[in-house]
Design a protein around this motif. Structure first.
Motif, mmCIF file in Angstrom:
data_model
loop_
_atom_site.group_PDB
_atom_site.id
_atom_site.type_symbol
_atom_site.label_atom_id
_atom_site.label_comp_id
_atom_site.label_asym_id
_atom_site.label_seq_id
_atom_site.Cartn_x
_atom_site.Cartn_y
_atom_site.Cartn_z
ATOM 1 N N HIS A 1 21.978 -68.513 87.213
ATOM 2 C CA HIS A 1 21.657 -68.375 85.790
ATOM 3 C C HIS A 1 22.847 -68.911 85.011
ATOM 4 O O HIS A 1 23.976 -68.856 85.486
ATOM 5 N N PRO A 2 22.596 -69.395 83.805
ATOM 6 C CA PRO A 2 23.719 -69.912 83.008
ATOM 7 C C PRO A 2 24.660 -68.775 82.580
ATOM 8 O O PRO A 2 24.244 -67.612 82.535
ATOM 9 N N PHE B 1 31.158 -65.814 77.054
ATOM 10 C CA PHE B 1 30.652 -66.612 78.184
ATOM 11 C C PHE B 1 31.742 -67.055 79.162
ATOM 12 O O PHE B 1 31.493 -67.828 80.078
ATOM 13 N N THR B 2 32.982 -66.610 78.951
ATOM 14 C CA THR B 2 34.082 -67.094 79.780
ATOM 15 C C THR B 2 34.906 -65.965 80.394
ATOM 16 O O THR B 2 35.121 -65.924 81.598
ATOM 17 N N LYS B 3 35.362 -65.041 79.534
ATOM 18 C CA LYS B 3 36.328 -64.051 80.003
ATOM 19 C C LYS B 3 36.158 -62.731 79.279
ATOM 20 O O LYS B 3 35.980 -62.691 78.071
ATOM 21 N N LEU B 4 36.249 -61.675 80.073
ATOM 22 C CA LEU B 4 36.153 -60.323 79.505
ATOM 23 C C LEU B 4 37.106 -59.431 80.275
ATOM 24 O O LEU B 4 37.159 -59.489 81.502
ATOM 25 N N SER B 5 37.875 -58.620 79.567
ATOM 26 C CA SER B 5 38.725 -57.687 80.299
ATOM 27 C C SER B 5 38.831 -56.362 79.559
ATOM 28 O O SER B 5 38.729 -56.309 78.333
ATOM 29 N N THR C 1 35.741 -63.135 84.975
ATOM 30 C CA THR C 1 35.843 -64.537 84.609
ATOM 31 C C THR C 1 34.544 -65.233 84.983
ATOM 32 O O THR C 1 34.064 -65.098 86.111
ATOM 33 N N LEU C 2 33.970 -65.932 84.039
ATOM 34 C CA LEU C 2 32.728 -66.663 84.288
ATOM 35 C C LEU C 2 33.015 -68.149 84.271
ATOM 36 O O LEU C 2 33.709 -68.645 83.374
ATOM 37 N N GLN C 3 32.496 -68.828 85.273
ATOM 38 C CA GLN C 3 32.681 -70.266 85.310
ATOM 39 C C GLN C 3 31.339 -70.947 85.502
ATOM 40 O O GLN C 3 30.600 -70.638 86.444
ATOM 41 N N GLU C 4 31.033 -71.865 84.603
ATOM 42 C CA GLU C 4 29.762 -72.573 84.682
ATOM 43 C C GLU C 4 29.785 -73.555 85.844
ATOM 44 O O GLU C 4 30.741 -74.296 86.029
ATOM 45 N N GLY D 1 24.354 -72.887 88.074
ATOM 46 C CA GLY D 1 24.486 -71.458 87.800
ATOM 47 C C GLY D 1 25.868 -71.066 87.316
ATOM 48 O O GLY D 1 26.579 -71.854 86.697
ATOM 49 N N THR D 2 26.237 -69.839 87.660
ATOM 50 C CA THR D 2 27.506 -69.284 87.179
ATOM 51 C C THR D 2 28.256 -68.608 88.314
ATOM 52 O O THR D 2 27.664 -67.850 89.086
#
Lengths: 150, 107
Positions: free
Chosen positions: A13-14, A71-75, A96-99, A103-104
């Motif tokens: 998923h994106p 959509f990239t980083k959460l802490s 950390t999310l990387q496209e 998917g992701t």
């Protein structure tokens, strides 16, 4: 000795869909725990889970949002303990999310474990006695002088 | 002689005891091999070891005729239990997320 936890998962998923599941309290509750999360830096929230008596864990995780990069980083900080607001574990959760092409890639790093009680002495043992012996000597000297001067 | 129980600060306040802890931070040692490193008498070394043991700094295990001293890491072990717990916790939670997302129609 493990000092941090790392997990990497891939989802077809994106990032924006995965991000929803990391930042929408209702969606988070579906897979993680009941919570009152809001994606606002500085916001205090809690997760509630079943207590774990063996760990002296009352089942409440006290968190503060530290970083929100959509959509990239959460802490957020992750603190818990036996109850009465007593904290024995003080740690940090980073997502950390990387496209990727289809998917992701989601990475979790749970780190910075510090324990409140007895730690200085035990840490001292592991992080090099020499350094800490100097510190203890200083403390002892200061204590002695302090009393003498008081 | 009365049982010696000193607080942690008093325990590490003694240079010989700090040296013993330092030696044990590298490896488990028998009381004899610890004593070999000191000029003082074996009973004197035993006394320090007893103090360290009473204060929870070390554990002592009998292996054959020898008594092995090991640094006690209760504080750290407890922390490791937490880390192990959360490691499993996250693995199972993320698998759940994977299931939910896999069952979700792509959009």
């Amino acid at each position: 000795m493990t000092k941090s936890i790392n997990h990497t998962f891939f989802f077809t998923h994106p990032p924006r869909v995965v991000w929803e599941y990391l930042t929408n309290a209702e969606l988070m509750a579906q897979w993680l725990m009941p919570n009152d999360f809001l994606p606002l830096v500085g916001y205090d929230f809690q997760f509630k889970v079943n207590p774990v008596p063996a760990l002296e864990f009352d089942g409440i995780v006290y968190c503060k949002v530290l970083e929100v990069k959509p959509f990239t980083k959460l802490s957020y900080s992750w603190k818990c303990g036996p109850g009465n607001m007593q904290i024995t574990v003080d740690s940090l959760v980073e997502w950390t999310l990387q496209e990727k092409e289809n998917g992701t890639e989601l990475r979790l790093n749970h780190s910075g474990f510090k324990e409140g009680i007895h730690v200085p002495l035990y840490t001292a043992m592991h992080d090099g006695w020499a350094k800490n012996i100097a510190k203890i000597n200083n403390l002892l000297n200061t204590a002695t002088h302090g009393t003498a001067n008081a | 002689m009365a049982q010696q129980t000193l607080d942690a600060f008093q325990v590490v306040g003694d240079a010989s005891r700090r040296e013993i802890l330092q030696m044990l931070s590298k490896d488990s040692l028998t009381i004899n091999s610890i004593a070999d490193n000191f000029d003082m008498s074996r009973p004197a070394v035993s006394k320090h070891i007893k103090i360290l043991y009473n204060a929870g700094f070390i554990s002592i295990q009998d292996v054959g005729r020898e008594r092995y001293c090991t640094l006690k890491e209760d504080g750290f072990n407890k922390l490791q239990e937490w880390i192990n717990y959360f490691d499993k916790f996250w693995a199972s939670k993320l698998q759940k997320l994977e299931t939910i997302l896999n069952n979700k129609t792509k959009n």
